[in-house]
Design a protein around this motif. Structure first.
Motif, PDB file in Angstrom:
ATOM      1  N   PRO A 320     -50.091  27.096  19.944  1.00 47.81           N
ATOM      2  CA  PRO A 320     -50.685  27.484  21.112  1.00 47.81           C
ATOM      3  C   PRO A 320     -49.778  27.308  22.355  1.00 47.81           C
ATOM      4  N   HIS A 321     -49.377  25.954  22.469  1.00 42.33           N
ATOM      5  CA  HIS A 321     -48.518  25.504  23.652  1.00 42.33           C
ATOM      6  C   HIS A 321     -47.258  26.139  23.761  1.00 42.33           C
ATOM      7  N   LEU A 322     -46.896  26.527  22.652  1.00 44.98           N
ATOM      8  CA  LEU A 322     -45.304  27.242  22.605  1.00 44.98           C
ATOM      9  C   LEU A 322     -45.438  28.721  22.466  1.00 44.98           C
ATOM     10  N   LEU A 323     -46.359  29.527  22.380  1.00 46.09           N
ATOM     11  CA  LEU A 323     -46.521  30.901  21.903  1.00 46.09           C
ATOM     12  C   LEU A 323     -45.966  31.651  22.978  1.00 46.09           C
ATOM     13  N   LEU A 324     -46.299  31.436  24.256  1.00 43.15           N
ATOM     14  CA  LEU A 324     -45.946  32.145  25.599  1.00 43.15           C
ATOM     15  C   LEU A 324     -44.544  31.693  25.988  1.00 43.15           C
ATOM     16  N   LYS A 325     -44.019  30.483  25.680  1.00 41.39           N
ATOM     17  CA  LYS A 325     -42.863  29.871  26.024  1.00 41.39           C
ATOM     18  C   LYS A 325     -42.386  29.167  24.973  1.00 41.39           C
ATOM     19  N   PRO A 326     -41.709  29.725  23.924  1.00 41.66           N
ATOM     20  CA  PRO A 326     -40.948  28.954  22.828  1.00 41.66           C
ATOM     21  C   PRO A 326     -39.831  28.410  23.246  1.00 41.66           C
ATOM     22  N   VAL A 327     -39.568  27.170  22.610  1.00 39.93           N
ATOM     23  CA  VAL A 327     -38.422  26.173  23.014  1.00 39.93           C
ATOM     24  C   VAL A 327     -37.212  26.652  22.400  1.00 39.93           C
ATOM     25  N   MET A 328     -36.021  26.551  23.239  1.00 41.20           N
ATOM     26  CA  MET A 328     -34.781  27.292  22.603  1.00 41.20           C
ATOM     27  C   MET A 328     -34.195  26.233  21.625  1.00 41.20           C
ATOM     28  N   GLU A 329     -33.677  26.236  20.407  1.00 40.99           N
ATOM     29  CA  GLU A 329     -33.163  25.291  19.741  1.00 40.99           C
ATOM     30  C   GLU A 329     -31.791  25.855  19.194  1.00 40.99           C
ATOM     31  N   GLU A 330     -30.938  24.789  19.111  1.00 41.60           N
ATOM     32  CA  GLU A 330     -29.189  25.084  18.938  1.00 41.60           C
ATOM     33  C   GLU A 330     -29.283  23.775  17.973  1.00 41.60           C
ATOM     34  N   ASP A 331     -28.498  24.436  16.726  1.00 41.11           N
ATOM     35  CA  ASP A 331     -27.897  23.296  15.608  1.00 41.11           C
ATOM     36  C   ASP A 331     -26.833  22.760  16.341  1.00 41.11           C
ATOM     37  N   GLU A 332     -26.669  21.477  15.998  1.00 42.56           N
ATOM     38  CA  GLU A 332     -25.751  20.451  16.566  1.00 42.56           C
ATOM     39  C   GLU A 332     -24.809  20.112  15.305  1.00 42.56           C
ATOM     40  N   TRP A 333     -25.508  20.140  14.240  1.00 48.65           N
ATOM     41  CA  TRP A 333     -24.874  19.686  12.677  1.00 48.65           C
ATOM     42  C   TRP A 333     -25.618  20.074  11.673  1.00 48.65           C
ATOM     43  N   ASP A 334     -24.906  20.497  10.756  1.00 48.38           N
ATOM     44  CA  ASP A 334     -25.601  21.147   9.492  1.00 48.38           C
ATOM     45  C   ASP A 334     -26.258  20.160   8.613  1.00 48.38           C
ATOM     46  N   SER A 335     -25.438  19.282   7.949  1.00 46.48           N
ATOM     47  CA  SER A 335     -25.979  18.323   7.198  1.00 46.48           C
ATOM     48  C   SER A 335     -25.549  16.982   7.417  1.00 46.48           C
ATOM     49  N   PRO A 336     -26.554  15.908   7.781  1.00 43.72           N
ATOM     50  CA  PRO A 336     -27.730  16.066   8.026  1.00 43.72           C
ATOM     51  C   PRO A 336     -27.962  17.069   9.221  1.00 43.72           C
ATOM     52  N   HIS A 337     -29.222  17.603   9.098  1.00 50.19           N
ATOM     53  CA  HIS A 337     -29.506  18.633  10.349  1.00 50.19           C
ATOM     54  C   HIS A 337     -29.925  17.943  11.364  1.00 50.19           C
ATOM     55  N   ILE A 338     -29.185  18.169  12.667  1.00 48.10           N
ATOM     56  CA  ILE A 338     -29.437  17.710  14.028  1.00 48.10           C
ATOM     57  C   ILE A 338     -29.380  18.908  14.690  1.00 48.10           C
ATOM     58  N   VAL A 339     -30.375  18.859  15.671  1.00 45.16           N
ATOM     59  CA  VAL A 339     -30.898  20.098  16.499  1.00 45.16           C
ATOM     60  C   VAL A 339     -30.860  19.435  17.942  1.00 45.16           C
ATOM     61  N   ARG A 340     -30.586  20.421  18.851  1.00 46.95           N
ATOM     62  CA  ARG A 340     -30.888  20.150  20.278  1.00 46.95           C
ATOM     63  C   ARG A 340     -31.789  21.036  20.895  1.00 46.95           C
ATOM     64  N   TYR A 341     -32.665  20.433  21.530  1.00 44.04           N
ATOM     65  CA  TYR A 341     -33.737  21.523  22.233  1.00 44.04           C
ATOM     66  C   TYR A 341     -33.436  21.637  23.713  1.00 44.04           C
ATOM     67  N   LEU A 342     -33.559  22.800  24.241  1.00 42.59           N
ATOM     68  CA  LEU A 342     -33.160  23.043  25.641  1.00 42.59           C
ATOM     69  C   LEU A 342     -34.351  22.958  26.630  1.00 42.59           C
ATOM     70  N   ASN A 343     -34.142  22.424  27.818  1.00 40.65           N
ATOM     71  CA  ASN A 343     -35.328  22.635  28.666  1.00 40.65           C
ATOM     72  C   ASN A 343     -36.345  21.945  28.414  1.00 40.65           C
ATOM     73  N   VAL A 344     -36.183  20.839  27.567  1.00 38.86           N
ATOM     74  CA  VAL A 344     -37.228  19.947  27.251  1.00 38.86           C
ATOM     75  C   VAL A 344     -38.201  19.324  28.414  1.00 38.86           C
ATOM     76  N   LEU A 345     -37.386  18.869  29.426  1.00 40.32           N
ATOM     77  CA  LEU A 345     -37.850  17.983  30.493  1.00 40.32           C
ATOM     78  C   LEU A 345     -37.189  18.800  31.765  1.00 40.32           C
ATOM     79  N   SER A 346     -38.319  18.877  32.708  1.00 36.82           N
ATOM     80  CA  SER A 346     -37.921  19.271  34.040  1.00 36.82           C
ATOM     81  C   SER A 346     -37.304  18.265  35.001  1.00 36.82           C
ATOM     82  N   ASN A 347     -36.680  18.506  36.000  1.00 40.21           N
ATOM     83  CA  ASN A 347     -36.293  17.701  36.792  1.00 40.21           C
ATOM     84  C   ASN A 347     -37.064  16.815  37.405  1.00 40.21           C
ATOM     85  N   ASP A 348     -38.486  17.409  37.691  1.00 45.25           N
ATOM     86  CA  ASP A 348     -39.578  16.790  38.305  1.00 45.25           C
ATOM     87  C   ASP A 348     -39.934  15.540  37.296  1.00 45.25           C
TER      88      ASP A 348
END
Length: 535
Positions: A320-348
């Motif tokens: 429910p917390h992500l339905l209206l604003k899903p998080v953007m996920e980028e693959d950084e590495w395939d194996s082992p799988h490492i991902v980066r999430y964008l806009n996780v923390l605001s400046n404030d």
């Protein structure tokens, strides 16, 4: 001035009431900048008061000098006038007493009081040594020669932050006192080079040659040690060690050449520089691979691997917390799988987390694998603080966001750890999870092993500071507001030894991160076991 210096000495020696910790946090070191500015202002006020006092004394001396020239030319005639007799009595009874009081006034009191207040928070000898070693660490990791440092030349920037002959000498002496002759040679050589170029210094050429020649000998270069010692003897024939050392080195070289049946070869005219001698091996087996990744070398990203990396939106399985604003996920590495999430923390949010953490920053610790107790270690150089989930709505919100994004419960996770890396701040290659030979590492927590790591980047870094994985050649660079995530354990609960990683030394800038170590307990139905050991 002599009295002022004596007060300075007293302030430096007597006013330390607490022992300073190693300043491994840029966040805390910025306070010292403002402290120094305040002390400079206090010093200027002292100088102004001292000059005002001297001006008043000079005026008195000039007036009395003129007066005594007249009075001493004809004392009886001068005193024959009743006004002169009265004024002499008045001067000696009252005015000279006032002058004495003026001389005894001490304008340095306010300055010394200010110094006393701040001195207890000043860096100490340990901090200065730590900062020197940090520069050497940067020198090694990023393959920077001493001259680049001394002239303020760092990759991508040039500044007026230069190192003098005396600075280089002190760097070399720090290494020498630690029996680190490799770095002692590099910095003593740089000090000698700048001194030979005509730069003025407090330290003498004889002192530099003394340390340099012995350090070169310790590096196994007898011919150059002899040549440097001869220079020392030529400068100071009465030097208490030089003559004996020279005879000893010459004897050793003669013996070696005789045993090898070789003729004496003149010393190379090439100056000592980075690469002249090999850096001694240390405890870290993957040192070269780790440092190469920090420099951006040896990254094993290729087109085939890049073609398997994607970006996507994640709603946490319709959380429910992500339905209206899903998080953007980028693959950084395939194996082992490492991902980066964008806009996780605001400046404030970042500023609030830093505000909460800064007063509590203390030297970062590691968990002793045998006892499970937290302790400091030389291979982790940063300052950190731990933040409770209920102490501020921002921390509660960040913890919930991590749970929403990963699908893992944070009820059994460790507190949010905030770290700030300062001068040369780093965390050498390590595992986040406990291995089979350290079963008690997290026993006290009672929540099992660290199943995953969620790492928030709370600042951009101008140079250095990457998170690198030497085993498979990945380098992930900080981007403010993003977070990277990986599993430390396979679904079977076995450790994924490929996830050994490191935080590269910060070369330029300040690195702020916060991380959440998520544990096994409570994940049984969120991340079920696999069918094999390495699922």
């Amino acid at each position: 001035m002599r009295r002022f210096l004596s007060f300075i000495t007293w302030a430096l020696l007597c006013c330390r009431t607490t022992q300073a910790e190693v300043f491994t946090s840029i966040g805390q070191m910025t306070d010292l900048i403002y402290t120094e500015k305040e002390l400079v202002q206090s010093l200027r006020e002292y100088i102004k008061e001292e000059e005002s006092k001297l001006s008043a004394l000079r005026s008195w001396a000039n007036k009395l000098d003129d007066l005594t020239k007249v009075s001493t030319s004809d004392p009886e005639g001068y005193l024959a006038h009743p006004v002169n007799a009265y004024k002499l009595m008045k001067r000696l009874n009252k005015e000279w007493s006032e002058l004495e009081s003026l001389v005894l006034q001490n304008p340095s009191d306010a300055f010394i009081s200010n110094m006393s207040m701040h001195r207890q928070f000043f860096p100490d000898e340990e901090d200065e040594t730590g900062a020197a070693k940090a520069l050497m660490r940067l020198q090694d990791t990023y393959q920077l020669d001493s001259e680049a440092f001394s002239k303020g030349k760092l990759p991508g920037m040039h500044s007026n932050a230069i190192l003098t002959v005396d600075d280089c000498y002190d760097m070399g002496k720090t290494a020498y006192n630690d029996a680190d002759y490799y770095h002692a040679v590099l910095w003593m050589q740089q000090a000698l080079k700048q001194l030979d170029a005509g730069e003025e210094a407090v330290v003498s050429k004889a002192d530099i040659l003394d340390y340099l020649s012995y350090s070169v000998y310790q590096m196994g270069d007898l011919p150059r040690a002899i040549e440097l010692t001869r220079r020392l003897v030529a400068i100071d024939r009465s030097h208490q060690r030089a003559g004996g050392n020279l005879r000893y080195y010459e004897g050793l070289l003669f013996k070696q050449l005789k045993e090898l049946n070789q003729a004496y070869q003149p010393v190379s005219e090439e100056p000592i520089q980075l690469g002249t001698y090999s850096r001694p091996k240390d405890h870290l087996p993957e040192r070269e691979a780790y440092e190469a990744l920090c420099r951006g070398e040896g990254v094993r990203m290729n087109e085939a691997r890049r073609s398997r990396l994607f970006c996507r939106y994640r709603d946490g399985q319709r959380n429910p917390h992500l339905l209206l604003k899903p998080v953007m996920e980028e693959d950084e590495w395939d194996s082992p799988h490492i991902v980066r999430y964008l806009n996780v923390l605001s400046n404030d949010e970042i500023e609030k987390i830093k505000e909460l953490a800064k007063p509590r920053l203390a030297r970062a610790t590691v968990r002793d694998p045998k006892t499970g107790v937290l302790t400091t270690a030389n291979y982790r150089v940063s300052k950190s603080a731990w933040l409770e989930g209920d102490e501020d709505p921002v921390i509660t919100r960040v913890n919930q966001r991590i749970e929403d994004i990963t699908g893992l419960t944070v009820d059994t996770a460790e507190l949010l750890q905030v770290a700030n890396y300062g001068v040369g701040g780093q965390y050498e290659p390590h595992y986040d999870f406990s291995r089979k030979d350290e079963p008690d590492a997290f026993k006290r927590l009672g929540t099992g092993n660290r199943v995953a790591t969620f790492l928030n980047y709370m600042s951009d870094v101008e140079a250095g500071g990457a998170t690198v994985f030497p085993d498979f050649g990945a380098a992930i660079h900080p981007r403010k507001g993003t977070a990277v995530f990986w599993y430390n354990l396979f679904k079977s609960g076995e450790g994924d030894y490929r996830t050994r990683h490191a935080a590269c030394p910060v070369l330029v800038g300040s690195k702020w991160v916060s991380n959440k170590w998520i544990h096994e307990r409570g994940q049984e139905f969120r991340r079920p076991c696999g069918l094999t050991e390495v699922d």
